[in-house]
Design an enzyme around this catalytic site. Structure first.
Site, PDB file in Angstrom:
ATOM      1  N   CYS A 190      94.907  33.685  -7.448  1.00 51.70           N
ATOM      2  CA  CYS A 190      94.271  35.002  -7.569  1.00 51.70           C
ATOM      3  C   CYS A 190      94.620  35.580  -8.939  1.00 51.70           C
ATOM      4  O   CYS A 190      94.310  34.981  -9.950  1.00 51.70           O
ATOM      5  CB  CYS A 190      94.677  35.920  -6.421  1.00 51.70           C
ATOM      6  N   ARG A 210      97.689  37.624  -3.462  1.00 50.00           N
ATOM      7  CA  ARG A 210      96.594  37.533  -2.506  1.00 50.00           C
ATOM      8  C   ARG A 210      96.394  36.086  -2.050  1.00 50.00           C
ATOM      9  O   ARG A 210      96.054  35.814  -0.909  1.00 50.00           O
ATOM     10  CB  ARG A 210      95.300  38.071  -3.131  1.00 50.00           C
TER      11      ARG A 210
END
Lengths: 145, 293
Positions: free
Chosen positions: B247, B252
């Protein structure tokens, strides 16, 4: 030339400088808790508020400049975003009711003087700088209008 | 001293049901010896506003990262951190947090680098606990110090570095950022240049599956069938694949790593924590812009 902070913002910076670590977070939490609710004219018309996408949590703000040049600031952020609320509350406490000129003269670097960079990620701190930049831009737009 | 596993039927469909606990299970076991609950949030103040009673705070920014080098703490640092939190090597560690457990999954991934034997996620995280009106406390728990051993971090199994990604080009990759970040079209307003990377776009060949698609409305993980439809169906991945996820800084994508590895049982999934803030700043690495891999 370095621009001095207005006395109210300087008081806040001094308060943050006087505490460290966990106490700094507690202080930020107190600001977060004290963010005033939106007045009804905004609470019922959230579309009048400007979103600040640079903040990692949802934040909305509005700026009003009176005929005599006094600026009023309004912020809205959800309770599950206490850090963002804390930043908004610092700006609200430090800048609301000042003249447009005084707010425009606030140096963007003041956010670093709070000494939060060890506790808060740089991206979040940029969120506070972005709030200030948007407030200034709104004021300039209203002055130009 | 491993605590019993949660027998919630939904979990039994996942490849590793033992990696999750429900809010019901946690409420029931909260006082069990051998359990430590840790909250890890995106918002650094959220824990202070009230947390699951007895839970300790685990901060990704100040505690899991080395303060100088861009890396995680080393074995000695992790041992010190865990000991201070009252977490021993034999502790059942249950992690939870805000935003669909985004940072909790990141903390779990870091704990896995050190091979912590029993670490689980609270399905639904902080949001579900609060939504169910379960008790919260603002008291900081005084846990007795534990003696966590120094374990060397193993970066070879679930972590990918830039060179690994270059060698991996052409094989399955998932970019879990938002579509705007993926295409490289991120909003770029006059006064606020997008910081973090000098170039926009994605690593060639990476498919875009935003991480939060794995979470349902109530922040719990979607049932296995729905996850298979997203990752196996739409993205065309299969468990035999060697997959790299990334990410912006690897947080994430820890969530997606958890989904692919623990919930769907893909054996070979690595998280590229350098992610876009490294790739998008690197000289002469290939980049693709637009919505196609």
């Amino acid at each position: 030339m370095t621009t001095a902070l207005n006395p109210r913002l300087q008081d806040i910076v001094d308060e943050f400088e006087a505490v460290r670590g966990q106490e700094k977070l507690q202080l930020l939490l107190e600001f977060s808790d004290e963010l005033p609710p939106l007045p009804a004219r905004y609470a019922e018309h959230r579309d009048l508020l400007e979103p600040v996408p640079e903040c990692q949590s949802p934040l909305f703000l509005a700026v009003e400049v009176d005929g005599d040049g006094t600026a009023h600031l309004f912020f809205d952020a959800p309770p599950e975003a206490p850090t963002t609320r804390g930043f908004a509350s610092i700006l609200q406490t430090g800048l609301d009711g000042l003249s447009a000129e005084e707010i425009l003269a606030t140096p963007a670097e003041f956010t670093t003087q709070l000494g939060l960079s060890d506790l808060v990620s740089p991206l979040r701190l940029r969120g506070m700088a972005a709030m200030l930049a948007r407030i200034k831009r709104r004021i300039q737009e209203q002055q130009g209008a | 001293m491993t605590l019993p596993y949660d027998a919630t039927p939904k979990f039994q469909d996942y490849a590793r049901p033992e990696m999750l606990v429900s809010t019901e299970w946690l409420a029931e076991h909260l006082d069990d010896p051998g359990l430590v609950v840790a909250e890890s949030d995106e918002d650094v103040l959220l824990y202070e506003t009230g947390h699951i009673p007895g839970a300790v705070k685990l901060d990704w920014h100040t505690e899991l990262n080395d303060p100088v080098t861009r890396d995680y703490v080393d074995g000695a640092g992790f041992a010190r951190l865990m000991s201070e939190k009252g977490i021993g090597r034999d502790t059942t560690l249950v992690l939870y947090g805000d935003r669909n457990n985004w940072w909790a999954a990141y903390a779990l991934w870091v704990a896995t680098l050190f091979g912590h034997p029993d670490v689980r996620l609270l399905d639904g995280g902080r949001a579900k606990w609060i939504a169910e009106n379960r008790p919260v406390s603002t008291e900081t728990p005084g846990r007795p110090r534990a003696g966590y051993p120094e374990v060397e971090r193993d970066d070879t199994q679930i972590r990918a570095f830039r060179d690994d990604v270059q060698a991996h080009l052409g094989q399955p990759m998932i970019d879990v950022r938002s579509p705007g970040e993926y295409t490289g079209e991120l909003l770029h307003m006059p006064d606020y240049p997008q910081e973090g990377a000098l170039r926009g776009g994605h690593i060639p060949g990476a498919q875009n599956v935003p991480w939060a698609r794995a979470a349902a409305e109530d922040a719990t993980f979607r049932p296995r069938k729905e996850l298979e439809a997203i990752y196996g169906g739409e993205a065309g991945l299969s468990p035999a694949d060697d997959v790299i996820v990334y990410c912006r800084i690897g947080e994430r994508s820890s969530h997606t790593w958890f989904v692919l590895h623990h919930l769907l049982g893909y054996p070979a999934v690595r998280n590229y924590d350098g992610s876009w803030t490294e790739w998008g700043n690197s000289v002469r690495v290939p980049i693709t812009q637009g919505d196609k891999p």
